[in-house]
Design a protein around this motif. Structure first.
Motif, PDB file in Angstrom:
ATOM      1  N   ARG A   1       1.400   8.855  -6.219  1.00 52.26           N
ATOM      2  CA  ARG A   1       1.547  10.152  -5.550  1.00 52.26           C
ATOM      3  C   ARG A   1       0.249  10.590  -4.891  1.00 52.26           C
ATOM      4  NH1 ARG A   1       5.621  13.644  -9.508  1.00 52.26           N
ATOM      5  NH2 ARG A   1       7.156  11.977  -9.748  1.00 52.26           N
ATOM      6  N   SER A   2      -0.278   9.689  -4.098  1.00 53.58           N
ATOM      7  CA  SER A   2      -1.503   9.967  -3.349  1.00 53.58           C
ATOM      8  C   SER A   2      -1.338   9.458  -1.932  1.00 53.58           C
ATOM      9  CB  SER A   2      -2.698   9.271  -4.012  1.00 53.58           C
ATOM     10  OG  SER A   2      -3.858   9.389  -3.208  1.00 53.58           O
ATOM     11  N   LYS A   3      -1.892  10.199  -0.983  1.00 57.05           N
ATOM     12  CA  LYS A   3      -1.847   9.783   0.421  1.00 57.05           C
ATOM     13  C   LYS A   3      -3.089   8.996   0.815  1.00 57.05           C
ATOM     14  CE  LYS A   3       2.026  11.977   1.249  1.00 57.05           C
ATOM     15  NZ  LYS A   3       3.284  11.234   1.475  1.00 57.05           N
ATOM     16  N   LEU A   4      -3.912   8.646  -0.186  1.00 58.75           N
ATOM     17  CA  LEU A   4      -5.138   7.925   0.096  1.00 58.75           C
ATOM     18  C   LEU A   4      -5.421   6.914  -1.009  1.00 58.75           C
ATOM     19  CD1 LEU A   4      -8.393   9.218   1.559  1.00 58.75           C
ATOM     20  CD2 LEU A   4      -8.530   8.144  -0.690  1.00 58.75           C
TER      21      LEU A   4
ATOM     22  N   ALA B   1       0.832  -1.205   0.000  1.00 59.83           N
ATOM     23  CA  ALA B   1       0.000   0.000   0.000  1.00 59.83           C
ATOM     24  C   ALA B   1       0.865   1.254   0.000  1.00 59.83           C
ATOM     25  CB  ALA B   1      -0.924  -0.009   1.216  1.00 59.83           C
ATOM     26  N   MET B   2       1.929   1.259   0.793  1.00 57.97           N
ATOM     27  CA  MET B   2       2.839   2.413   0.823  1.00 57.97           C
ATOM     28  C   MET B   2       3.514   2.595  -0.527  1.00 57.97           C
ATOM     29  SD  MET B   2       4.565   2.021   4.604  1.00 57.97           S
ATOM     30  CE  MET B   2       5.134   3.713   4.756  1.00 57.97           C
ATOM     31  N   GLN B   3       3.898   1.497  -1.143  1.00 56.71           N
ATOM     32  CA  GLN B   3       4.550   1.589  -2.452  1.00 56.71           C
ATOM     33  C   GLN B   3       3.590   2.121  -3.505  1.00 56.71           C
ATOM     34  OE1 GLN B   3       5.911  -2.478  -2.782  1.00 56.71           O
ATOM     35  NE2 GLN B   3       7.922  -2.022  -1.888  1.00 56.71           N
TER      36      GLN B   3
ATOM     37  N   ASP C   1      -3.568   6.217   8.469  1.00 56.93           N
ATOM     38  CA  ASP C   1      -3.937   4.877   8.934  1.00 56.93           C
ATOM     39  C   ASP C   1      -2.696   3.986   9.011  1.00 56.93           C
ATOM     40  OD1 ASP C   1      -6.663   5.535   8.984  1.00 56.93           O
ATOM     41  OD2 ASP C   1      -6.896   5.012   6.866  1.00 56.93           O
ATOM     42  N   ILE C   2      -1.864   4.066   7.975  1.00 63.56           N
ATOM     43  CA  ILE C   2      -0.656   3.232   7.933  1.00 63.56           C
ATOM     44  C   ILE C   2       0.322   3.637   9.023  1.00 63.56           C
ATOM     45  CG2 ILE C   2       1.397   2.734   6.559  1.00 63.56           C
ATOM     46  CD1 ILE C   2      -0.394   2.727   4.084  1.00 63.56           C
ATOM     47  N   GLN C   3       0.504   4.939   9.200  1.00 66.26           N
ATOM     48  CA  GLN C   3       1.442   5.404  10.230  1.00 66.26           C
ATOM     49  C   GLN C   3       0.990   4.971  11.615  1.00 66.26           C
ATOM     50  OE1 GLN C   3       1.230   9.459   8.916  1.00 66.26           O
ATOM     51  NE2 GLN C   3       3.237   9.380   7.930  1.00 66.26           N
ATOM     52  N   ARG C   4      -0.296   5.091  11.881  1.00 66.66           N
ATOM     53  CA  ARG C   4      -0.805   4.648  13.189  1.00 66.66           C
ATOM     54  C   ARG C   4      -0.631   3.146  13.370  1.00 66.66           C
ATOM     55  NH1 ARG C   4      -4.327   8.938  11.979  1.00 66.66           N
ATOM     56  NH2 ARG C   4      -5.707   7.612  10.735  1.00 66.66           N
ATOM     57  N   ALA C   5      -0.791   2.392  12.291  1.00 63.53           N
ATOM     58  CA  ALA C   5      -0.611   0.941  12.371  1.00 63.53           C
ATOM     59  C   ALA C   5       0.831   0.579  12.674  1.00 63.53           C
ATOM     60  CB  ALA C   5      -1.057   0.285  11.063  1.00 63.53           C
ATOM     61  N   ILE C   6       1.763   1.251  12.008  1.00 63.72           N
ATOM     62  CA  ILE C   6       3.181   0.986  12.254  1.00 63.72           C
ATOM     63  C   ILE C   6       3.550   1.331  13.689  1.00 63.72           C
ATOM     64  CG2 ILE C   6       5.529   1.695  11.646  1.00 63.72           C
ATOM     65  CD1 ILE C   6       4.534   2.061   8.761  1.00 63.72           C
TER      66      ILE C   6
ATOM     67  N   GLU D   1       8.707   5.692   1.790  1.00 67.74           N
ATOM     68  CA  GLU D   1       9.977   5.869   1.077  1.00 67.74           C
ATOM     69  C   GLU D   1       9.888   7.019   0.078  1.00 67.74           C
ATOM     70  OE1 GLU D   1      13.297   3.115  -1.279  1.00 67.74           O
ATOM     71  OE2 GLU D   1      11.429   2.233  -0.536  1.00 67.74           O
ATOM     72  N   GLY D   2       8.742   7.139  -0.599  1.00 68.29           N
ATOM     73  CA  GLY D   2       8.592   8.189  -1.595  1.00 68.29           C
ATOM     74  C   GLY D   2       8.363   9.570  -1.019  1.00 68.29           C
ATOM     75  N   SER D   3       7.993   9.646   0.264  1.00 69.17           N
ATOM     76  CA  SER D   3       7.788  10.948   0.903  1.00 69.17           C
ATOM     77  C   SER D   3       9.098  11.601   1.303  1.00 69.17           C
ATOM     78  CB  SER D   3       6.903  10.789   2.151  1.00 69.17           C
ATOM     79  OG  SER D   3       5.625  10.340   1.805  1.00 69.17           O
ATOM     80  N   TRP D   4      10.160  10.813   1.340  1.00 69.06           N
ATOM     81  CA  TRP D   4      11.483  11.304   1.755  1.00 69.06           C
ATOM     82  C   TRP D   4      12.359  11.465   0.522  1.00 69.06           C
ATOM     83  CZ3 TRP D   4      16.274   8.409   1.767  1.00 69.06           C
ATOM     84  CH2 TRP D   4      17.323   9.053   2.414  1.00 69.06           C
ATOM     85  N   MET D   5      12.847  12.676   0.331  1.00 66.06           N
ATOM     86  CA  MET D   5      13.689  12.974  -0.823  1.00 66.06           C
ATOM     87  C   MET D   5      15.015  13.537  -0.355  1.00 66.06           C
ATOM     88  SD  MET D   5      10.783  14.590  -3.356  1.00 66.06           S
ATOM     89  CE  MET D   5       9.736  15.176  -2.021  1.00 66.06           C
TER      90      MET D   5
END
Length: 358
Positions: free
Chosen positions: A26-29, A18-20, A46-51, A332-336
């Motif tokens: 290029r969507s957060k949803l 899902a993160m990939q 949702d993903i961040q809270r799960a992690i 991974e894609g949010s960090w440049m």
């Protein structure tokens, strides 16, 4: 338009996938569907809270879906949908018919002229940018200009960082400077339209990734962000701050998920070379230090004066005295990164600009 169909994911897919997909489209949803039948939505939050709740990246997304979500009916008029999106700051609104078929997705920028992020979610939060390094990995350009002024498209990376915070209400920036600092000061002195202030703190010698923070002792009295000047993070800074405060952290480090594929079969063996395990092209996930942090102001008292000092040393000191250090994950894609040429070119292309061939 059917662009929304790219956002569909099946509930049995795992969190990593899902993160990939979020990075790819290029969507957060994402839309969670079974045979185009709407089931739920999945956000990066949702993903961040799960992690943070210790879910594995291999866990199915079905295990982390919310029970209550806001969607629109195909019977709703545009004004109702608009008001619903505005009230709840919804980035993308699924439109579903009576049989739960997804028939459309209305995106924020289709009906609003302002950017979704253009809201004062971080007013009066100081941001410290460590801009004093020599950028040796970016030579020969850094022989001429300092790393913070290396251009990404039509503006330097330092301005990209400042703008990303400025868009959510930050007006107060602190730059620690050293190498070619006059060029940095001159550049921003000639930006008359800016609606933020920059305070400069000069280190008289290289002091590591945190040593120059001692210059801000007595200057900062509240929670503040610290970021390296060679990274960009496209995520919700207000969610980072909310996590930091709600968990009572002294320091929060932003961490990017990094996925590695080994293109070979790997062998694990024991005594006398006896083969114990064979893995064919294994894949690994790591949470790496992304170079952005949130700190409580009392930590400035733990920075030695005029000494070389890394922020990782500060983290170790906090942990040794049983202080609380938290980790906030981003995709991974949010960090440049622009700290070395191959990463700089990837970031340039991701932002829609050509790279630099040396």
């Amino acid at each position: 338009m059917d662009n929304w169909k790219k956002l569909i994911i099946e509930p049995e897919e795992n969190i990593r996938s899902a993160m990939q997909l979020m990075d790819e489209v290029r969507s957060k949803l994402l839309l969670v569907c079974i045979n185009n039948k709407f089931k739920s939505v999945l956000s990066i939050g949702d993903i961040q809270r799960a992690i943070l709740s210790n879910h594995s990246l291999d866990a199915e997304i079905s295990s982390i879906l919310r029970n209550q979500i806001i969607i629109a009916s195909d019977q709703d008029n545009e004004e109702d949908v608009r008001n619903l999106m505005l009230q709840h700051r919804i980035e993308a609104m699924p439109v579903v018919d009576e049989e739960q078929n997804v028939i459309d997705v209305i995106f924020w920028d289709q009906i609003f002229s302002e950017k979704k992020g253009m809201v004062n979610t971080l007013p009066d939060i100081p941001v410290v940018i460590m801009a004093g390094g020599k950028g040796t990995r970016l030579k020969p350009i850094t022989n001429i200009i300092p790393k913070p002024l290396i251009p990404l498209g039509d503006k330097p990376v330092l301005e990209w960082i400042i703008d990303s915070f400025n868009e959510v209400g930050v007006r107060n920036f602190h730059l620690t400077v050293n190498y070619k600092q006059d060029m940095i000061r001159s550049y921003f002195a000639n930006q008359p339209k800016r609606d933020y202030s920059i305070n400069y703190f000069e280190e008289n010698k290289p002091l590591g990734t945190a040593g120059s923070l001692h210059l801000l002792k007595g200057k900062l009295k509240e929670t503040f962000f610290v970021t390296n000047c060679d990274i960009l993070i496209k995520d919700d800074y207000s969610e980072m701050l909310k996590y930091h405060k709600s968990n009572g952290n002294e320091l929060t480090a932003v961490s990017a998920v990094k996925h590695f594929k080994i293109p070979y079969g790997t062998l694990e063996f024991g005594e006398n070379g006896v083969l114990e395990k064979l893995k064919e092209k294994p894949e690994y996930n790591f949470f790496i230090n992304a170079g952005m942090y949130i700190l409580e102001p009392h930590l400035l008292e733990e920075i030695p004066e005029d000494e070389f000092f890394h922020i990782t040393t500060l983290i170790e000191k906090i942990m040794e005295r049983n202080g609380k250090v938290g980790i906030f994950p981003v995709s991974e894609g949010s960090w440049m990164d622009i700290g070395q040429w191959d990463e700089y070119n990837k970031t340039s292309q991701k932002l829609g600009y050509p790279g630099i061939n040396l």
